[in-house]
Design a protein around this motif. Structure first.
Motif, PDB file in Angstrom:
ATOM      1  N   GLY A 206      -5.857 -13.374  20.848  1.00  0.00           N
ATOM      2  CA  GLY A 206      -7.078 -13.016  20.114  1.00  0.00           C
ATOM      3  C   GLY A 206      -6.655 -12.137  18.952  1.00  0.00           C
ATOM      4  N   ARG A 207      -7.475 -11.170  18.636  1.00  0.00           N
ATOM      5  CA  ARG A 207      -7.165 -10.284  17.517  1.00  0.00           C
ATOM      6  C   ARG A 207      -6.136  -9.231  17.915  1.00  0.00           C
ATOM      7  NH1 ARG A 207     -10.767  -6.950  15.048  1.00  0.00           N
ATOM      8  NH2 ARG A 207     -11.444  -6.295  17.091  1.00  0.00           N
ATOM      9  N   VAL A 208      -5.293  -8.872  16.966  1.00  0.00           N
ATOM     10  CA  VAL A 208      -4.371  -7.750  17.138  1.00  0.00           C
ATOM     11  C   VAL A 208      -5.170  -6.504  16.785  1.00  0.00           C
ATOM     12  CG1 VAL A 208      -2.210  -6.717  16.367  1.00  0.00           C
ATOM     13  CG2 VAL A 208      -2.399  -9.201  16.545  1.00  0.00           C
TER      14      VAL A 208
ATOM     15  N   ASN B 143      -0.382 -15.109  13.922  1.00  0.00           N
ATOM     16  CA  ASN B 143      -0.615 -13.665  14.042  1.00  0.00           C
ATOM     17  C   ASN B 143       0.581 -12.784  13.718  1.00  0.00           C
ATOM     18  OD1 ASN B 143      -3.499 -13.173  15.187  1.00  0.00           O
ATOM     19  ND2 ASN B 143      -2.722 -15.015  16.202  1.00  0.00           N
ATOM     20  N   MET B 144       1.698 -13.369  13.311  1.00  0.00           N
ATOM     21  CA  MET B 144       2.887 -12.573  12.970  1.00  0.00           C
ATOM     22  C   MET B 144       2.572 -11.497  11.933  1.00  0.00           C
ATOM     23  SD  MET B 144       6.092 -15.314  12.936  1.00  0.00           S
ATOM     24  CE  MET B 144       6.186 -15.124  11.198  1.00  0.00           C
ATOM     25  N   GLY B 145       1.810 -11.835  10.933  1.00  0.00           N
ATOM     26  CA  GLY B 145       1.467 -10.879   9.874  1.00  0.00           C
ATOM     27  C   GLY B 145       0.675  -9.698  10.399  1.00  0.00           C
TER      28      GLY B 145
ATOM     29  N   THR C 201      -5.809  -0.562  19.399  1.00  0.00           N
ATOM     30  CA  THR C 201      -5.500  -0.170  20.778  1.00  0.00           C
ATOM     31  C   THR C 201      -4.170  -0.767  21.215  1.00  0.00           C
ATOM     32  OG1 THR C 201      -7.836   0.055  21.332  1.00  0.00           O
ATOM     33  CG2 THR C 201      -6.320  -0.228  23.178  1.00  0.00           C
ATOM     34  N   MET C 202      -3.895  -2.011  20.814  1.00  0.00           N
ATOM     35  CA  MET C 202      -2.586  -2.613  21.100  1.00  0.00           C
ATOM     36  C   MET C 202      -1.483  -1.773  20.476  1.00  0.00           C
ATOM     37  SD  MET C 202      -3.176  -6.638  20.405  1.00  0.00           S
ATOM     38  CE  MET C 202      -4.435  -7.572  21.244  1.00  0.00           C
ATOM     39  N   GLN C 203      -1.704  -1.366  19.230  1.00  0.00           N
ATOM     40  CA  GLN C 203      -0.710  -0.544  18.548  1.00  0.00           C
ATOM     41  C   GLN C 203      -0.490   0.775  19.289  1.00  0.00           C
ATOM     42  OE1 GLN C 203      -1.775   1.359  14.830  1.00  0.00           O
ATOM     43  NE2 GLN C 203       0.273   0.937  13.995  1.00  0.00           N
TER      44      GLN C 203
END
Length: 189
Positions: A99-101, A143-145, A104-106
Motif C-alpha cells: 500500500g502506501r509508504v 514504490n522504490m521512489g 509511521t513506517m519510517q
C-alpha cells in the motif's frame, strides 16, 4: 537470530508461519494485537538451516497511547539487548503491508535499524498483502521512489503474500512467496 518488526496488522505472524511452512505463530484476522511481548520461534528449513525468529510488538504511534508506545519501545530495546548477549542480531525483517509508504513506517525503520541496531545489522524489507498483484514484485518497482523519499533502505526485499486462505485462492503465490522469503533470509542472514 532474525528479528521481525512492523506495524500491527502488517502480517508479521503470518510471515513467520510462511517461513516455517506451518502455523506456529498465532494470527489475528482483524489487525488486533496478538503479540504483547516478543516471542521466539525455532524454524528449520528443508536443507537443515536453523533460525531463531523473534516476533515483536507492533508499533504504530498514532494508534497507541503514550504509555503503550513507550512500553513497546522498551520491549524492543530489551529484545535487542538480550540478543546481543546471545550472539547478536543477524537479520532484521521489516514487515510492511503493501500500500502506501508512510511516516509511521519510517519511524519503525529508524527505531529498529538506526537506533536499536545502530545500522550494523542487514535489513530486508518484507512487503505483504500482495496477492492481488499480477506480479508481486511490481509493488516494489512502483514504490522504490517513496521508500527512497522516506530514507528506507534495505539490503534485500521480498514482495509476497502470506495469506494462506482456506479455499485455496492464491495458493501458487503463497508457495512462490515461501521460496522468495526463504531465499532473502538465506542470502542476508
Amino acid at each position: 537470530n532474525v528479528v521481525i518488526f512492523g506495524e500491527t496488522g502488517a502480517g508479521k505472524s503470518s510471515v513467520i508461519n510462511l517461513l516455517a511452512g506451518q502455523e506456529i505463530a498465532h494470527i489475528s484476522p482483524d489487525s488486533h494485537r496478538c503479540t504483547l511481548h516478543w516471542t521466539e520461534y525455532q524454524i528449520t528449513f528443508e536443507d537443515g538451516s536453523r533460525y531463531k525468529v523473534f516476533d515483536t510488538v507492533g508499533l504504530e504511534e498514532p494508534r497507541l497511547q503514550t504509555g503503550e508506545y513507550l512500553s513497546a519501545i522498551s520491549n524492543a530495546y530489551g529484545l535487542i539487548n538480550t540478543l546481543k548477549e546471545r550472539g547478536g542480531v543477524n537479520l532484521l525483517l521489516f514487515c510492511i503491508r503493501g500500500g502506501r509508504v508512510t511516516a509511521t513506517m519510517q519511524s519503525n525503520y529508524r527505531l529498529f535499524f538506526e537506533f536499536l541496531c545502530e545500522e550494523k545489522v542487514p535489513l530486508a524489507l518484507v512487503v505483504t498483502n500482495l496477492e492481488r498483484e499480477t506480479r508481486m514484485e511490481d509493488w516494489y518497482t512502483r514504490n522504490m521512489g517513496y521508500l527512497e523519499k522516506y530514507n528506507i533502505r534495505s539490503a534485500g526485499h521480498a514482495c509476497i503474500t502470506a495469506a494462506n486462505l482456506l479455499d485455496g485462492r492464491h495458493r501458487d503465490k503463497y508457495d512462490e512467496s515461501r521460496g522468495i522469503l526463504r531465499q532473502v533470509v538465506e542470502v542476508h542472514c
